[in-house]
Design a protein around this motif. Structure first.
Motif, PDB file in Angstrom:
ATOM      1  N   UNK A 163      78.741  92.645  -3.382  1.00  0.00           N
ATOM      2  CA  UNK A 163      79.588  92.669  -2.321  1.00  0.00           C
ATOM      3  C   UNK A 163      80.047  91.175  -2.086  1.00  0.00           C
ATOM      4  N   UNK A 210      71.767  94.242  -2.050  1.00  0.00           N
ATOM      5  CA  UNK A 210      70.995  95.317  -1.521  1.00  0.00           C
ATOM      6  C   UNK A 210      69.969  95.430  -3.123  1.00  0.00           C
ATOM      7  N   UNK A 269      67.925  97.843  -3.213  1.00  0.00           N
ATOM      8  CA  UNK A 269      67.677  98.833  -3.678  1.00  0.00           C
ATOM      9  C   UNK A 269      69.061  99.215  -2.641  1.00  0.00           C
ATOM     10  N   UNK A 270      69.389 100.457  -3.648  1.00  0.00           N
ATOM     11  CA  UNK A 270      70.566 101.899  -2.945  1.00  0.00           C
ATOM     12  C   UNK A 270      69.672 102.489  -2.036  1.00  0.00           C
ATOM     13  N   UNK A 271      71.405 102.916  -0.995  1.00  0.00           N
ATOM     14  CA  UNK A 271      71.098 103.095   0.120  1.00  0.00           C
ATOM     15  C   UNK A 271      71.296 101.942   1.558  1.00  0.00           C
ATOM     16  N   UNK A 272      72.001 103.211   2.203  1.00  0.00           N
ATOM     17  CA  UNK A 272      72.701 102.488   3.360  1.00  0.00           C
ATOM     18  C   UNK A 272      71.259 101.860   4.145  1.00  0.00           C
ATOM     19  N   UNK A 273      70.205 102.189   4.949  1.00  0.00           N
ATOM     20  CA  UNK A 273      69.578 101.700   5.325  1.00  0.00           C
ATOM     21  C   UNK A 273      68.622 100.347   3.965  1.00  0.00           C
ATOM     22  N   UNK A 274      68.516  99.711   2.974  1.00  0.00           N
ATOM     23  CA  UNK A 274      68.340  98.666   2.298  1.00  0.00           C
ATOM     24  C   UNK A 274      69.300  97.121   3.461  1.00  0.00           C
ATOM     25  N   UNK A 275      68.857  96.382   3.515  1.00  0.00           N
ATOM     26  CA  UNK A 275      69.249  95.615   4.104  1.00  0.00           C
ATOM     27  C   UNK A 275      69.772  94.396   2.549  1.00  0.00           C
ATOM     28  N   UNK A 276      70.846  94.270   2.888  1.00  0.00           N
ATOM     29  CA  UNK A 276      71.744  92.364   2.418  1.00  0.00           C
ATOM     30  C   UNK A 276      71.128  92.131   2.262  1.00  0.00           C
ATOM     31  N   UNK A 277      70.509  90.905   1.098  1.00  0.00           N
ATOM     32  CA  UNK A 277      70.297  89.788   0.517  1.00  0.00           C
ATOM     33  C   UNK A 277      71.348  88.451   0.104  1.00  0.00           C
ATOM     34  N   UNK A 278      71.493  88.093   0.969  1.00  0.00           N
ATOM     35  CA  UNK A 278      73.207  86.779   0.463  1.00  0.00           C
ATOM     36  C   UNK A 278      72.921  85.318   0.341  1.00  0.00           C
ATOM     37  N   UNK A 289      71.723 102.493  10.212  1.00  0.00           N
ATOM     38  CA  UNK A 289      70.996 101.184  10.480  1.00  0.00           C
ATOM     39  C   UNK A 289      71.274 100.304  11.023  1.00  0.00           C
ATOM     40  N   UNK A 316      71.136  96.421  11.464  1.00  0.00           N
ATOM     41  CA  UNK A 316      70.474  95.136  11.166  1.00  0.00           C
ATOM     42  C   UNK A 316      71.205  93.423  12.052  1.00  0.00           C
ATOM     43  N   UNK A 360      71.243  89.055  11.516  1.00  0.00           N
ATOM     44  CA  UNK A 360      71.319  88.253  10.511  1.00  0.00           C
ATOM     45  C   UNK A 360      71.951  87.275  11.471  1.00  0.00           C
ATOM     46  N   UNK A 419      65.034  95.205  10.655  1.00  0.00           N
ATOM     47  CA  UNK A 419      66.760  96.202  10.827  1.00  0.00           C
ATOM     48  C   UNK A 419      65.893  97.141  11.470  1.00  0.00           C
ATOM     49  N   UNK A 426      75.499 100.078   8.864  1.00  0.00           N
ATOM     50  CA  UNK A 426      75.256 100.672   7.770  1.00  0.00           C
ATOM     51  C   UNK A 426      75.439 101.624   8.387  1.00  0.00           C
ATOM     52  N   UNK A 469      76.733 104.738   1.736  1.00  0.00           N
ATOM     53  CA  UNK A 469      75.741 103.239   1.549  1.00  0.00           C
ATOM     54  C   UNK A 469      75.764 102.059   2.181  1.00  0.00           C
ATOM     55  N   UNK A 470      75.758 101.461   1.138  1.00  0.00           N
ATOM     56  CA  UNK A 470      75.158  99.959   1.499  1.00  0.00           C
ATOM     57  C   UNK A 470      76.115  98.843   2.110  1.00  0.00           C
ATOM     58  N   UNK A 475      78.154  97.375   4.514  1.00  0.00           N
ATOM     59  CA  UNK A 475      78.062  96.531   6.147  1.00  0.00           C
ATOM     60  C   UNK A 475      79.254  96.277   7.642  1.00  0.00           C
TER      61      UNK A 475
END
Lengths: 117, 115
Positions: free
Chosen positions: A34, A97, A99-108, B33, B35, B37, B50, B95, B100-101, B103
Motif C-alpha cells: 500500500x 502486510x 500475510x494476507x488477511x484483515x487481521x494482519x498488522x501492516x509493516x510500514x 480488527x 490497531x 500505531x 491489534x 481493518x 482484507x488488508x 486500513x
C-alpha cells in the motif's frame, strides 16, 4: 520480525523532475503493498494498492498517470511521481502486510519526505 | 461505511501524568480488527497493538493499556506515568474482513509530554 525498507528517505528536487520511491519487503513476500501520502499534521491517506503482477488499484482522486506504481516482484513495489510539482511535496509511506488477511498488522516503511522546489 | 474518529487533535501532559487517547470506530462488518500505531517525529510508524472484534478483553503492556468496548464502538489507549519519549502522534486504525488488508486510519492524536 517483518521489515519493510523504503528508499530514499528524503528527496529535494526541482519542479518537473520525476522521482522514484522504492518499497521492499526484506524477509517476507508481499503480493500486496500500500502507498500512503501524509500532509503535515494530517492522517495517512491511502493512495493506491499495489498488486504484484497486475495493475495497481488507485483511490478516488489519485491520478494514475501522475503516480505510477509498479510491483514487478514479490518483494518490491515502486512509486514514481512523474513531473513533480510543489503541491506534490508530502511524506509518502509504503506498507505491506506480513500475510494476507484483515487481521494482519501492516509493516510500514520509514517514509520518504519529498520536497519539490 | 467504515470510519475511525480520534476527536483529540492535540494533548499535552506533564511527565508522569496518565493520559488516555480516544478512538471511536464505525463499521458494518461483524469481523474487524483495531490497531494502534505510534508515529514519532522521525516519521516511522510503530505497531503497538491489534485487537479483533471477538475479543473484548482489555490488555496491558507495561505502561500501555487498551480498553475495547464494542457497546460504545471505542478502543481507547491509556499511557500510565507518561514519559517524554511518549511524545508522538498516535493513530488508531481499522481493518475489516470484507476489505482484507486495507486500513482505515483516524486523523491521529498528537501527544506532547512536557518534562
Amino acid at each position: 520480525g517483518a521489515v519493510v525498507s523504503q528508499h530514499p528517505s528524503r528527496v529535494i528536487c526541482k519542479s518537473g523532475t520525476s522521482v522514484k520511491i522504492e518499497c521492499r519487503s526484506l524477509d517476507f513476500q508481499a503480493t500486496t503493498m500500500f502507498w500512503y501520502r501524509q500532509f503535515p499534521k494530517q492522517s495517512l491517506m491511502l493512495m493506491a494498492t499495489s498488486n504484484e503482477g497486475s495493475k495497481a488499484t488507485y483511490e478516488q482522486g489519485v491520478e494514475k498517470d501522475k503516480f505510477l506504481i509498479n510491483h514487478a516482484s514479490l518483494t518490491l513495489s515502486t512509486l514514481t511521481v512523474t513531473s513533480a510539482h510543489p503541491e506534490d511535496s508530502s511524506f509518502y509511506i509504503c506498507s505491506a502486510p506480513g500475510a494476507l488477511g484483515a487481521n494482519q498488522p501492516q509493516h510500514f516503511g520509514d517514509g520518504t519526505r519529498l520536497s519539490i522546489l | 461505511a467504515q470510519k475511525v474518529t480520534q476527536a483529540q487533535t492535540e494533548i499535552s501532559v506533564v511527565e508522569k501524568e496518565d493520559v488516555t487517547l480516544d478512538c471511536v470506530y464505525e463499521t458494518r462488518d461483524t469481523t474487524y480488527y483495531l490497531f494502534w500505531y505510534k508515529q514519532p517525529p522521525s516519521g516511522e510508524l510503530v505497531f503497538l497493538i491489534r485487537r479483533n472484534s471477538f475479543d473484548e478483553q482489555n490488555e496491558i503492556s507495561g505502561r500501555y493499556s487498551w480498553n475495547f468496548q464494542k457497546s460504545t464502538s471505542s478502543f481507547n489507549f491509556t499511557i500510565t506515568a507518561s514519559q517524554v519519549v511518549d511524545s508522538a502522534v498516535y493513530f488508531c486504525a481499522l481493518s475489516q474482513r470484507n476489505t482484507g488488508n486495507q486500513f482505515y486510519f483516524g486523523t491521529g492524536t498528537s501527544l506532547t509530554v512536557i518534562p
